[in-house]
Design a protein around this motif. Structure first.
Motif, PDB file in Angstrom:
ATOM      1  N   MET A 110       0.848  -1.180   0.000  1.00 26.73           N
ATOM      2  CA  MET A 110       0.000   0.000   0.000  1.00 26.73           C
ATOM      3  C   MET A 110       0.886   1.234   0.000  1.00 26.73           C
ATOM      4  O   MET A 110       1.934   1.260   0.653  1.00 26.73           O
ATOM      5  CB  MET A 110      -0.907   0.003   1.230  1.00 26.73           C
ATOM      6  N   SER A 111       0.475   2.268  -0.728  1.00 28.60           N
ATOM      7  CA  SER A 111       1.343   3.422  -0.914  1.00 28.60           C
ATOM      8  C   SER A 111       0.538   4.704  -0.956  1.00 28.60           C
ATOM      9  O   SER A 111      -0.526   4.764  -1.581  1.00 28.60           O
ATOM     10  CB  SER A 111       2.127   3.273  -2.232  1.00 28.60           C
ATOM     11  N   ALA A 112       1.069   5.747  -0.307  1.00 29.35           N
ATOM     12  CA  ALA A 112       0.416   7.056  -0.332  1.00 29.35           C
ATOM     13  C   ALA A 112       0.489   7.681  -1.712  1.00 29.35           C
ATOM     14  O   ALA A 112      -0.369   8.494  -2.071  1.00 29.35           O
ATOM     15  CB  ALA A 112       1.067   7.976   0.693  1.00 29.35           C
ATOM     16  N   LEU A 113       1.484   7.315  -2.498  1.00 27.65           N
ATOM     17  CA  LEU A 113       1.647   7.897  -3.837  1.00 27.65           C
ATOM     18  C   LEU A 113       0.984   7.056  -4.922  1.00 27.65           C
ATOM     19  O   LEU A 113       0.359   7.593  -5.836  1.00 27.65           O
ATOM     20  CB  LEU A 113       3.140   8.058  -4.144  1.00 27.65           C
ATOM     21  N   TRP A 114       1.095   5.747  -4.819  1.00 31.35           N
ATOM     22  CA  TRP A 114       0.623   4.873  -5.899  1.00 31.35           C
ATOM     23  C   TRP A 114      -0.678   4.156  -5.564  1.00 31.35           C
ATOM     24  O   TRP A 114      -1.246   3.507  -6.430  1.00 31.35           O
ATOM     25  CB  TRP A 114       1.704   3.831  -6.228  1.00 31.35           C
ATOM     26  N   GLY A 115      -1.149   4.233  -4.351  1.00 26.73           N
ATOM     27  CA  GLY A 115      -2.354   3.526  -3.946  1.00 26.73           C
ATOM     28  C   GLY A 115      -2.039   2.102  -3.527  1.00 26.73           C
ATOM     29  O   GLY A 115      -2.012   1.774  -2.353  1.00 26.73           O
ATOM     30  N   ALA A 116      -1.795   1.240  -4.486  1.00 22.81           N
ATOM     31  CA  ALA A 116      -1.384  -0.140  -4.226  1.00 22.81           C
ATOM     32  C   ALA A 116      -0.480  -0.577  -5.359  1.00 22.81           C
ATOM     33  O   ALA A 116      -0.691  -0.210  -6.517  1.00 22.81           O
ATOM     34  CB  ALA A 116      -2.598  -1.061  -4.121  1.00 22.81           C
ATOM     35  N   LEU A 117       0.528  -1.377  -5.011  1.00 25.76           N
ATOM     36  CA  LEU A 117       1.543  -1.806  -5.971  1.00 25.76           C
ATOM     37  C   LEU A 117       1.762  -3.304  -5.896  1.00 25.76           C
ATOM     38  O   LEU A 117       1.683  -3.899  -4.817  1.00 25.76           O
ATOM     39  CB  LEU A 117       2.889  -1.143  -5.657  1.00 25.76           C
ATOM     40  N   GLY A 118       2.090  -3.902  -7.042  1.00 25.92           N
ATOM     41  CA  GLY A 118       2.649  -5.239  -7.033  1.00 25.92           C
ATOM     42  C   GLY A 118       4.091  -5.166  -6.566  1.00 25.92           C
ATOM     43  O   GLY A 118       4.752  -4.127  -6.679  1.00 25.92           O
ATOM     44  N   PHE A 119       4.616  -6.275  -6.035  1.00 27.94           N
ATOM     45  CA  PHE A 119       5.942  -6.256  -5.423  1.00 27.94           C
ATOM     46  C   PHE A 119       7.055  -5.984  -6.433  1.00 27.94           C
ATOM     47  O   PHE A 119       8.130  -5.523  -6.052  1.00 27.94           O
ATOM     48  CB  PHE A 119       6.192  -7.591  -4.716  1.00 27.94           C
ATOM     49  N   ALA A 120       6.815  -6.254  -7.696  1.00 30.09           N
ATOM     50  CA  ALA A 120       7.844  -6.044  -8.716  1.00 30.09           C
ATOM     51  C   ALA A 120       7.581  -4.800  -9.569  1.00 30.09           C
ATOM     52  O   ALA A 120       8.306  -4.542 -10.531  1.00 30.09           O
ATOM     53  CB  ALA A 120       7.954  -7.277  -9.616  1.00 30.09           C
ATOM     54  N   ASP A 121       6.565  -4.028  -9.232  1.00 25.84           N
ATOM     55  CA  ASP A 121       6.254  -2.825 -10.025  1.00 25.84           C
ATOM     56  C   ASP A 121       7.411  -1.835  -9.967  1.00 25.84           C
ATOM     57  O   ASP A 121       7.938  -1.554  -8.886  1.00 25.84           O
ATOM     58  CB  ASP A 121       4.986  -2.153  -9.499  1.00 25.84           C
ATOM     59  N   PRO A 122       7.826  -1.263 -11.109  1.00 22.47           N
ATOM     60  CA  PRO A 122       8.968  -0.340 -11.128  1.00 22.47           C
ATOM     61  C   PRO A 122       8.562   1.076 -10.707  1.00 22.47           C
ATOM     62  O   PRO A 122       7.703   1.700 -11.326  1.00 22.47           O
ATOM     63  CB  PRO A 122       9.418  -0.370 -12.592  1.00 22.47           C
ATOM     64  N   LEU A 152      -9.392  -3.214  -5.640  1.00 19.98           N
ATOM     65  CA  LEU A 152      -8.801  -4.199  -4.733  1.00 19.98           C
ATOM     66  C   LEU A 152      -9.806  -5.238  -4.275  1.00 19.98           C
ATOM     67  O   LEU A 152      -9.456  -6.407  -4.079  1.00 19.98           O
ATOM     68  CB  LEU A 152      -8.167  -3.497  -3.534  1.00 19.98           C
ATOM     69  N   ASP A 153     -11.075  -4.839  -4.111  1.00 22.23           N
ATOM     70  CA  ASP A 153     -12.101  -5.833  -3.786  1.00 22.23           C
ATOM     71  C   ASP A 153     -12.177  -6.884  -4.893  1.00 22.23           C
ATOM     72  O   ASP A 153     -12.268  -8.095  -4.619  1.00 22.23           O
ATOM     73  CB  ASP A 153     -13.460  -5.163  -3.619  1.00 22.23           C
ATOM     74  N   GLU A 154     -12.157  -6.430  -6.128  1.00 32.23           N
ATOM     75  CA  GLU A 154     -12.231  -7.359  -7.268  1.00 32.23           C
ATOM     76  C   GLU A 154     -10.983  -8.228  -7.332  1.00 32.23           C
ATOM     77  O   GLU A 154     -11.058  -9.443  -7.568  1.00 32.23           O
ATOM     78  CB  GLU A 154     -12.405  -6.585  -8.571  1.00 32.23           C
ATOM     79  N   TYR A 155      -9.817  -7.623  -7.122  1.00 31.70           N
ATOM     80  CA  TYR A 155      -8.552  -8.359  -7.211  1.00 31.70           C
ATOM     81  C   TYR A 155      -8.455  -9.424  -6.122  1.00 31.70           C
ATOM     82  O   TYR A 155      -8.028 -10.547  -6.374  1.00 31.70           O
ATOM     83  CB  TYR A 155      -7.391  -7.372  -7.081  1.00 31.70           C
ATOM     84  N   ALA A 156      -8.878  -9.073  -4.916  1.00 30.35           N
ATOM     85  CA  ALA A 156      -8.772 -10.012  -3.799  1.00 30.35           C
ATOM     86  C   ALA A 156      -9.789 -11.137  -3.907  1.00 30.35           C
ATOM     87  O   ALA A 156      -9.486 -12.290  -3.576  1.00 30.35           O
ATOM     88  CB  ALA A 156      -8.956  -9.269  -2.473  1.00 30.35           C
ATOM     89  N   GLY A 157     -10.990 -10.820  -4.386  1.00 30.22           N
ATOM     90  CA  GLY A 157     -12.023 -11.843  -4.470  1.00 30.22           C
ATOM     91  C   GLY A 157     -12.235 -12.512  -3.120  1.00 30.22           C
ATOM     92  O   GLY A 157     -12.384 -11.839  -2.098  1.00 30.22           O
ATOM     93  N   ASP A 158     -12.224 -13.836  -3.115  1.00 29.54           N
ATOM     94  CA  ASP A 158     -12.384 -14.596  -1.876  1.00 29.54           C
ATOM     95  C   ASP A 158     -11.050 -15.087  -1.319  1.00 29.54           C
ATOM     96  O   ASP A 158     -11.011 -15.964  -0.457  1.00 29.54           O
ATOM     97  CB  ASP A 158     -13.309 -15.794  -2.104  1.00 29.54           C
ATOM     98  N   SER A 159      -9.943 -14.532  -1.824  1.00 33.10           N
ATOM     99  CA  SER A 159      -8.623 -14.958  -1.347  1.00 33.10           C
ATOM    100  C   SER A 159      -8.420 -14.571   0.111  1.00 33.10           C
ATOM    101  O   SER A 159      -8.962 -13.565   0.589  1.00 33.10           O
ATOM    102  CB  SER A 159      -7.517 -14.313  -2.192  1.00 33.10           C
ATOM    103  N   LEU A 160      -7.613 -15.332   0.803  1.00 37.83           N
ATOM    104  CA  LEU A 160      -7.177 -14.961   2.140  1.00 37.83           C
ATOM    105  C   LEU A 160      -6.279 -13.735   2.037  1.00 37.83           C
ATOM    106  O   LEU A 160      -5.351 -13.696   1.216  1.00 37.83           O
ATOM    107  CB  LEU A 160      -6.398 -16.113   2.776  1.00 37.83           C
ATOM    108  N   VAL A 161      -6.541 -12.729   2.863  1.00 33.24           N
ATOM    109  CA  VAL A 161      -5.726 -11.519   2.903  1.00 33.24           C
ATOM    110  C   VAL A 161      -4.991 -11.494   4.242  1.00 33.24           C
ATOM    111  O   VAL A 161      -5.623 -11.470   5.298  1.00 33.24           O
ATOM    112  CB  VAL A 161      -6.578 -10.246   2.740  1.00 33.24           C
ATOM    113  N   VAL A 162      -3.677 -11.523   4.177  1.00 33.57           N
ATOM    114  CA  VAL A 162      -2.831 -11.446   5.379  1.00 33.57           C
ATOM    115  C   VAL A 162      -2.393  -9.994   5.502  1.00 33.57           C
ATOM    116  O   VAL A 162      -1.568  -9.514   4.727  1.00 33.57           O
ATOM    117  CB  VAL A 162      -1.622 -12.384   5.272  1.00 33.57           C
ATOM    118  N   ASP A 163      -2.965  -9.288   6.451  1.00 35.21           N
ATOM    119  CA  ASP A 163      -2.813  -7.836   6.525  1.00 35.21           C
ATOM    120  C   ASP A 163      -1.704  -7.457   7.510  1.00 35.21           C
ATOM    121  O   ASP A 163      -1.897  -7.482   8.727  1.00 35.21           O
ATOM    122  CB  ASP A 163      -4.138  -7.194   6.942  1.00 35.21           C
ATOM    123  N   CYS A 164      -0.556  -7.098   6.962  1.00 37.59           N
ATOM    124  CA  CYS A 164       0.593  -6.685   7.768  1.00 37.59           C
ATOM    125  C   CYS A 164       0.766  -5.170   7.765  1.00 37.59           C
ATOM    126  O   CYS A 164       1.833  -4.661   8.129  1.00 37.59           O
ATOM    127  CB  CYS A 164       1.868  -7.341   7.241  1.00 37.59           C
TER     128      CYS A 164
END
Length: 254
Positions: A110-122, A152-164
């Protein structure tokens, strides 16, 4: 399974790399709000009260100046730009190649500038906290909440979300509490349980690494997450209440 991480306050600038290309980031629907925040950050960072607006001290003035030209700064994968206690404990560079690929697919920052990022996003290194209020956006946690919820609701779907995430960043998106476990870390001293901060970051990074490295089927429910955590820690699972998700409590021995 998705693992949600907060960004690090400090970031490591890429020594070289391509310039920013918003189209290469996860969640293309966030293109317009990202561009808006990018422009607002550049304007705020070039103003006379930039340090006060961004809530930082004079020692971070060089990082604030970098905010004014992020579109030309070199980019590197998010897992290299974000550094600090949590990311050191996760230890992405030391993961096997196949586990790194799993992390790229599993971890969102999660990011204040980008909103949400994939771990490999440049991305380039920048300085901005989710608690900041920019003139064009208002407080960023509220700004991003209205833009992140749908994608993010659509992306997560019914997946388990581990919120750190820390509470500041958790305010920007509330995943389904029935499929989410927020990770808390406690220490026990003189028989009393206490919340820890520095070691919480470290332990959350260790948990992310453990979940990525462990063999077998990845956890798909909070109960399976508890079992995975108990492979390494004393842990308990508190049921959800209203919009509050499951709480995975990791208890560190004295």
């Amino acid at each position: 399974m998705l693992i949600l991480l907060p960004p690090s306050e400090g970031k490591t600038p890429a020594p070289s790399g391509p310039p920013l290309d918003l189209s290469r980031l996860h969640f293309p629907l966030l293109g317009e709000p990202r561009a808006l925040v990018l422009k607002a950050l550049a304007e705020a960072s070039s103003s006379g009260d930039a340090l006060a607006v961004l809530g930082v001290g004079a020692t971070l003035a060089p990082e604030v100046r970098r905010n004014t030209a992020l579109d030309t700064e070199p980019c590197a994968p998010a897992h290299r730009v974000y550094t600090g206690v949590l990311y050191d404990a996760l230890g992405y560079p030391s993961l096997p190649a196949e586990v790194q690929r799993r992390a790229d697919d599993t971890v969102l920052v999660m990011s204040a500038l980008w909103g949400a990022l994939g771990f490999a996003d440049p991305i380039p290194a920048y300085r901005l906290s989710m608690s900041v209020r920019l003139p064009e956006t208002g407080r960023l946690a509220a700004f991003w909440k209205q833009h992140l919820t749908g994608p993010l609701d659509e992306y997560a779907g019914d997946s388990l979300v581990v919120d750190c995430r820390s509470s500041t960043y958790a305010a920007a998106w509330t995943p389904n509490p029935q499929h989410t476990a927020a990770v808390n870390v406690f220490s026990v001293r003189n028989g009393q349980r206490k919340v820890v901060s520095h070691f919480a970051k470290h332990t959350r990074g260790e948990l992310a690494r453990h979940l990525l490295l462990r063999t077998g089927t990845e956890p798909a429910t909070p109960q399976e997450l508890l079992a995975a955590a108990q492979e390494k820690w004393e842990a308990e699972l508190v049921p959800p209440a209203g919009r509050k998700p499951y709480q995975l409590n990791l208890i560190l021995a004295e």
